[in-house]
Design a protein around this motif. Sequence first.
Motif, short mmCIF file in Angstrom:
data_model
loop_
_atom_site.label_atom_id
_atom_site.label_comp_id
_atom_site.label_asym_id
_atom_site.label_seq_id
_atom_site.Cartn_x
_atom_site.Cartn_y
_atom_site.Cartn_z
N LEU A 612 0.83 -1.20 0.00
CA LEU A 612 0.00 0.00 0.00
C LEU A 612 0.87 1.26 0.00
O LEU A 612 0.60 2.21 -0.73
N ARG A 613 1.92 1.25 0.80
CA ARG A 613 2.81 2.41 0.84
C ARG A 613 3.46 2.65 -0.52
O ARG A 613 3.55 3.79 -0.99
N GLY A 685 -10.93 8.13 16.11
CA GLY A 685 -10.12 8.53 17.25
C GLY A 685 -8.65 8.29 17.07
O GLY A 685 -7.91 8.16 18.05
N GLN A 686 -8.17 8.23 15.85
CA GLN A 686 -6.76 7.98 15.60
C GLN A 686 -5.93 9.15 16.10
O GLN A 686 -6.15 10.29 15.75
N LEU A 687 -4.97 8.85 16.97
CA LEU A 687 -4.18 9.90 17.59
C LEU A 687 -3.05 10.38 16.67
O LEU A 687 -2.71 11.54 16.66
N ASN A 688 -2.46 9.44 15.93
CA ASN A 688 -1.36 9.81 15.07
C ASN A 688 -1.86 10.44 13.80
O ASN A 688 -2.87 10.03 13.25
N ARG A 689 -1.15 11.43 13.31
CA ARG A 689 -1.68 12.18 12.18
C ARG A 689 -1.42 11.55 10.84
O ARG A 689 -1.98 11.97 9.84
N PHE A 690 -0.55 10.55 10.76
CA PHE A 690 -0.27 9.93 9.48
C PHE A 690 -0.97 8.57 9.39
O PHE A 690 -0.69 7.68 10.18
N THR A 691 -1.86 8.44 8.44
CA THR A 691 -2.39 7.11 8.17
C THR A 691 -1.22 6.23 7.76
O THR A 691 -0.40 6.65 6.96
N PRO A 692 -1.08 5.04 8.29
CA PRO A 692 0.16 4.29 8.12
C PRO A 692 0.42 3.79 6.72
O PRO A 692 1.47 3.22 6.48
N GLY A 693 -0.48 3.98 5.77
CA GLY A 693 -0.28 3.36 4.47
C GLY A 693 0.09 4.29 3.34
O GLY A 693 -0.38 4.10 2.23
N PHE A 694 0.91 5.29 3.57
CA PHE A 694 1.22 6.23 2.51
C PHE A 694 2.72 6.35 2.31
O PHE A 694 3.49 6.50 3.25
N GLY A 695 3.12 6.33 1.04
CA GLY A 695 4.53 6.45 0.72
C GLY A 695 5.02 7.87 0.76
O GLY A 695 6.19 8.13 0.97
N VAL A 696 4.12 8.84 0.54
CA VAL A 696 4.46 10.26 0.63
C VAL A 696 3.60 10.84 1.74
O VAL A 696 2.40 11.01 1.57
N GLN A 697 4.20 11.11 2.87
CA GLN A 697 3.43 11.36 4.08
C GLN A 697 3.06 12.82 4.29
O GLN A 697 3.91 13.70 4.29
#
Length: 935
Positions: A612-613, A685-697
């Motif tokens: 996905l990334r 309620g996701q605390l982290n701002r980056f969805t974990p599946g992206f190659g360009v964050q």
Amino acid sequence: MSELHTLPEHECALRFGPYCVHPRQRLVLEAGRPLRLGRRALDILLILLEQPGTVVSKQTLIARVWPTSVVEDGNLRVHMAALRKALGDGQAGQRYILTVAQRGYSFVAPLSFDAIAHAPHDAPHGRGHNLPLRRTRLIGRQPLIDCLMQRLPQQRFITLTGAGGIGKTSVALRVAELLIGHYRDGICLLDLAPLNAPAMILPNLATLLGLALRDAAPLAGIARSLQERQMLLVIDNCEHLLDDIALISETLLRSAPRLHILTTSREALRAEGEYVQRLEPLACPPATGDRAQAMTYPALQLLIERTRSRQETFELNDTELPLAIDICQRLEGIPLAIELVAAQIEPFSLPGLLLEMEDTFRLLARGRRGALPRHQTLRATLDWSHERLTRGEQIALRRLAVFRGSFNLASACAVVVDTHLPVGEVLGAVTQLAAKSLLNVEVGDEEVVYRLLDITRTYALEKLAAAGEVQASRERHAACCLARMEQAQDAWERLPTSQWIERYAPLREDIRAALDWSLGDQGVALLGIRLTVSAMPLWQELSLVTDHGLYARKALVLLEQSPSPCPRLGTRLHLALGSFSYHSRGATSQTLAAFANALTLAESVADLPDQLRAVSGHMAANLCDGDYRQALEKSQHFDRIGLHSDPAWALSAQRLRVLALHYTGNQTLAAHHAEQVIQRMAQNGQLNRFTPGFGVQYDQSVASLTVQARIQWLQGFPDRAWRTANQALELAVQIKHGTSICYTLALAGVVIAHYNGDTTSARALLERLQQQAQQHSVLLFQTWASHYARALGDAVEVSDLQALGLVQDILVTWGSATVDEPAVERARQGHAGWCAAEILRVRAEALLLLGEPSQAQAVEALLLEALDLARRQGALAWELRSAISLARLWISQGRRRPARKLLASVHGRFTEGFTTRDLVCVRELLDGLQDHLLG
């Protein structure tokens, strides 16, 4: 913390000694100026003030200060010690807080209430600086501090010099602290102690100042950026980088007339305009004289105060007074030497301590004749202190020297512990080293950390080399950094961003040091490769794209040289290179290759998240290149690899599908999915701002709002789009993520402001985009900003960056780029996606300007084609523009009634935005047609 229980309900202040406490504002004033205390220390003080004269148990304090955490008594003791030091408790015989053995603590100073006092509204605040909290009170330096505060505004450039341990840093920080609020653009502290190479100075300075670092002329760029700033720059520990700091200081001061610089160094910088202020040792009392006179000398005051900080009941009697004076004289009034010796008074007593010192200092008199006497004295004191350490403490001290910054107990154990030195002994050793002033204790609100002074670290590194432990210690240090970054990766998904950055950003210099060693000739390659991969969130959060890419490239070379390279590590490194290449050069062949290689490796081990990334990174490059159909095909890849079972990955895939649908031109379906994404992100309620599946964050809330704003504008909601774009920008600024700020400005903020005809806002946002892109060295967005600036009429140079299809398309919709026949063909074949209708319309307008009657039929056909395409795509904004162009053509041909009917039909479907440029234009046309028909 709960409200104070025993205070009056109305506003009041509490006074003791030189302090005035405003409980409800959580403000402590010392002689009218704010005293900076850590949050936990202030909580403790306020609780004790609720019940003055009463013993408050340790259990009560812990329960009140840490209501949701499990902490030990040791944590309370550390914060209590920090509070006492900040208040000067025990200095000059003044006692504020007493320890009651086995029970707790009691506030014992006389306390008065001022029922009508209010905190001053104009007190200098603590913003606009990066100064650390003061851990101890300065003794004997107030006249010098007063002098420096008067001289600095006129002199502009002052260097504090003196021997190691003389107190240069303490004086400089106190001066800076007292000047908080006096400089419009704040105070910046640059500590050079962790830096070991001149090349590291400017990048660190630029980061602290929030400025761009241009590779061609970085110093000149920083100087230009500081021209209008009124600020104080404190540069600490310059002695190993004298020539470089001299040049930097001279250049900055010439360019920035309202910049003041305060430096510390063991010797003068010998720079133009430098005023050198040498720090002398603290004055020592003479051997003869009465007690009252002796107690006025700062060297003796410091010895007593530091002894009391470790031994509350210590009192200097008349019999021991001559011994204490003798010690101060032997140590020549050097503050660090006095602190080191004061730490040993409790176990030895003053008579025993003096006997212990005599042999060492007698040997000193015969040796080291080439050194300055005060250097000899401090070195002898360090030698003496080192000899008094247990074997375990000596080992711990020298191994801890590999840390460049601060470290906690867990990290200390990771570096020091081995088969001969167990964890329990190391914990005790660290505690004792701190108690003996060989380690500085830094008390934070959430964690207690330790740090070696630069001079102590240098001394300990000599011991480390002499013991032949450098290689092993650096390997353990790199492994410790790896463990911390793996912990950070896990916490990245759980912690709020601000808390994550506060916890892990201070590790940056240690991570750099570990990477430089492990990826170098003497390092352990696999350790460095794994650290490079695990540190990716750190560089991402700090928007340090260049660092990210350079380390990834070096690690990838080493990985490919190994006999059996790990595919998972290779995938992550290619992803990092793809992101670096994308932000540096755009959608080049290198960028696409990096993401393609990452996908191949991820598929070889069936790693769905990394697939996905890789796909998302490739898709971002496709969009940048204007290859929207390929991006749509990439988004459909997610359906094939099966991500629906995991809500987080499914949300990632859906957000990317929104991008693909929007850019390929299906605004109706894109809007539907965009709204779902926003709702799901608000609910999960996701605390982290980056969805974990992206190659360009980018921050995923920012990115989602950005594309939603674009969709809203195209669908005919310009006011709503402007509000959404502002919301995206506000969020990006709030979380302080540079590349996310660039992203939303480049794709939504600047673009929508220009679409709406708000040139003032467009220019202001463009200036912000330029500043952020330069600050974070993101060449991609710097180039976009240059294209925008030129389109707005500025005479700017535009970098020759490849694959700028998306920017070119945006400029077409701005009316700032020409459209040729190949571009028309691209639109007709469906490759231009979201802007295809505009490409056809702009081409028609260009043909119309030729003024050839034979072209009228072709122009009308193009405009009808654009109108139909805009309708089918759900792009009411483009439909409006096509209607305007077509109506003008018909009006020129005398066909006013169909022109009016067309404009009225499209205009009537708008519910907002009637002050924006395009809708104002339609209104004017309709009014003119109405007047003509009525006339």
